[in-house]
Design a protein around this motif. Structure first.
Motif, PDB file in Angstrom:
ATOM      1  N   TYR A  98       0.820  -1.206   0.000  1.00 61.80           N
ATOM      2  CA  TYR A  98       0.000   0.000   0.000  1.00 61.80           C
ATOM      3  C   TYR A  98       0.859   1.263   0.000  1.00 61.80           C
ATOM      4  O   TYR A  98       1.045   1.896  -1.021  1.00 61.80           O
ATOM      5  CB  TYR A  98      -0.970  -0.020   1.193  1.00 61.80           C
ATOM      6  N   VAL A 173      -7.448  -4.285   2.402  1.00 59.97           N
ATOM      7  CA  VAL A 173      -7.240  -2.974   1.792  1.00 59.97           C
ATOM      8  C   VAL A 173      -8.476  -2.096   1.942  1.00 59.97           C
ATOM      9  O   VAL A 173      -8.360  -0.872   2.139  1.00 59.97           O
ATOM     10  CB  VAL A 173      -6.846  -3.133   0.305  1.00 59.97           C
ATOM     11  N   ASP A 174      -9.685  -2.684   1.869  1.00 62.99           N
ATOM     12  CA  ASP A 174     -10.883  -1.862   2.014  1.00 62.99           C
ATOM     13  C   ASP A 174     -11.000  -1.303   3.428  1.00 62.99           C
ATOM     14  O   ASP A 174     -11.478  -0.174   3.618  1.00 62.99           O
ATOM     15  CB  ASP A 174     -12.139  -2.656   1.655  1.00 62.99           C
ATOM     16  N   ALA A 299      -1.729   0.737  -6.151  1.00 63.51           N
ATOM     17  CA  ALA A 299      -2.588  -0.283  -6.756  1.00 63.51           C
ATOM     18  C   ALA A 299      -2.464  -0.287  -8.275  1.00 63.51           C
ATOM     19  O   ALA A 299      -2.590  -1.344  -8.908  1.00 63.51           O
ATOM     20  CB  ALA A 299      -4.040  -0.040  -6.350  1.00 63.51           C
ATOM     21  N   ASP A 306      -4.092  -3.275  -9.791  1.00 61.79           N
ATOM     22  CA  ASP A 306      -5.372  -3.559  -9.141  1.00 61.79           C
ATOM     23  C   ASP A 306      -6.304  -2.361  -9.316  1.00 61.79           C
ATOM     24  O   ASP A 306      -6.427  -1.525  -8.419  1.00 61.79           O
ATOM     25  CB  ASP A 306      -5.137  -3.858  -7.661  1.00 61.79           C
ATOM     26  N   THR A 309      -9.012  -1.582  -6.474  1.00 60.74           N
ATOM     27  CA  THR A 309      -8.590  -0.811  -5.303  1.00 60.74           C
ATOM     28  C   THR A 309      -8.530   0.676  -5.629  1.00 60.74           C
ATOM     29  O   THR A 309      -8.934   1.522  -4.814  1.00 60.74           O
ATOM     30  CB  THR A 309      -7.217  -1.301  -4.820  1.00 60.74           C
ATOM     31  N   ASN A 312     -11.978   2.025  -5.573  1.00 62.01           N
ATOM     32  CA  ASN A 312     -12.424   2.145  -4.184  1.00 62.01           C
ATOM     33  C   ASN A 312     -11.873   3.410  -3.542  1.00 62.01           C
ATOM     34  O   ASN A 312     -12.575   4.115  -2.799  1.00 62.01           O
ATOM     35  CB  ASN A 312     -11.976   0.911  -3.402  1.00 62.01           C
TER      36      ASN A 312
END
Length: 441
Positions: A98, A173-174, A299, A306, A309, A312
């Protein structure tokens, strides 16, 4: 005195982010509790009374008591090692997957600190009780102390289960994105309710005010605005902090500007209230925005790739930027009995520009993320209301994003889907949009 006060504030901010914030006090608590138990066992009849009421819970053999406490100490030390290893693995995963700037969120997590602290406190307390059991002819056993150590040991096992469950949820991650978002929302609320702060036009003559350079290299952090306002009133002058909060200031570059020339001892008092610090703190609204952007960029990196992500993150950024757009940019402070202090602040345009510049650079070739960025900008535009300046700011970013998408997305189907999204968002925002000819194909 003022210098000592700011050092204490800075130390306090550093301490709460340290993983040792709770373990060290809990170890000391375990030490004091072990000593206290030894005192009560040797100077009172409390243990004997407990033994009379609960005889089944008491241990009569010194060897049995030593064996039980030794087992608990060895087991708890194993749990500490395992927990510490898991924490290091967690920190490494967060930094690599991250952003390394997320580490203070985890080192400052109270549940992780409490878990480590409870283990260490129990070990210290149990060790003291174990040392207090000495061989004698009477075979005396501190029953109450041993019972409390056993209860604490069993509780440690339950806390270990809680730790494993808790840590598995925190690394999702969320959950990280939601946590950073909530931190940003709370910081924006704090900015709105800050007492003594307001939004005012900077005096035009500020460019001619004498400059006070930074005495050291560091970050502008824990500024004592109340003290600065008091000093401004005492010196019959006005002040301007010409460096933005959280920015790095090399030694010798402008730190403050003062309306009037001051004596050396007066300048020193001002510097003590605003002097840069060695560490950079994130206890305001801009660091969470940057953290969310960092997660999205990580991400979208080739090694992770990703887009889900990133989308999000963009959803949370929409809400956070919307709140910032309607939050006054406080650039003026004056206490009830103090003078005026202005400060340099990031406005909404610079924040949105910084966010979009980074996201456009990393996401310009991804159709799905680009479509979500258009949606975010149109949602922000719909919330501008009658604020024409904010409308212009958002429209400008829409133009930049459209130019990038035209240049880097060549597939006809992808371009068509983006054009359909733009027309849909334009219709949804038609009560706010007056003329947007540049969006037509």
């Amino acid at each position: 005195m003022q210098k000592l006060y700011r050092r204490i504030i800075t130390w306090g901010k550093s301490a709460v982010r340290s993983i040792a914030f709770l373990p060290v006090p809990m170890m000391l608590t375990g030490l004091l509790l072990g000593i206290g138990l030894f005192y009560f066992e040797t100077n009172t009849e409390l243990s004997a009374r407990v033994a009379e009421k609960f005889p089944a819970l008491m241990i009569k053999s010194q060897e049995t008591a030593r064996s039980i406490l030794s087992i608990f100490i060895g087991g708890l030390i194993t749990l500490v090692v395992f927990t510490f290893t898991q924490l290091m693995s967690l920190f490494n995963q967060v930094a690599n997957s991250y952003s390394p700037r997320l580490l203070p969120l985890f080192t400052g997590d109270r549940s992780l600190q409490f878990t480590m602290g409870f283990y260490l406190g129990t070990i210290v307390m149990t060790l003291i009780v174990l040392l207090s059991i000495r061989s004698d002819e009477a075979g005396y056993v501190p029953n109450l102390s041993v019972l409390l150590c056993i209860i604490s040991g069993v509780a440690s096992l339950m806390i270990f289960v809680y730790f494993v469950t808790n840590i598995s949820g925190k690394i999702r991650v969320d959950a990280i994105i939601e946590r950073v978002y909530r931190q940003g929302v709370d910081a924006v609320k704090k900015e709105r309710t800050a007492k003594g702060f307001s939004e005012q036009s900077l005096p035009e003559e500020v460019v001619n005010w004498p400059v006070i350079p930074s005495p050291i290299d560091g970050f502008l952090g824990s500024v004592d605005y109340a003290k600065l306002s008091e000093l401004a009133k005492t010196f019959n002058t006005r002040l301007y902090i010409c460096t933005e909060k959280g920015e790095y200031i090399p030694k010798g570059l402008p730190l403050l500007q003062c309306e009037d020339s001051l004596e050396e001892h007066q300048v020193q008092q001002l510097i003590e209230a605003v002097s840069p610090i060695a560490q950079k703190f994130g206890d305001w609204y801009l660091p969470p925005v940057r953290l969310l952007v960092d997660i999205a960029l990580k991400a979208m990196s080739p090694g992770i790739n990703d887009p889900g992500t990133a989308i999000n993150v963009i959803e949370r950024l929409t809400g956070l930027l919307n709140r910032l757009m309607h939050t006054p940019i406080h650039n003026h402070y004056q206490s009830e009995a103090g003078g005026e202090v202005w400060m340099s602040k990031r406005n909404f345009q610079s924040i949105l520009m910084e966010v979009m510049q980074q996201l456009r650079t990393y996401c310009k070739e991804d159709t799905l993320v680009t479509r979500r960025l258009f949606r975010m900008l149109y949602q922000l535009y719909s919330e501008t209301g009658n604020h024409h300046r904010n409308k212009e700011i958002v429209l400008e970013e829409i133009r930049y994003l459209l130019a990038d998408s035209r240049q880097h997305i060549s597939h006809a189907g992808d371009r068509r889907s983006i054009a359909q999204d733009i027309r849909y968002h334009r219709r949804q925002s038609q009560r706010y949009l007056h003329k947007m000819d540049f969006l037509t194909e």
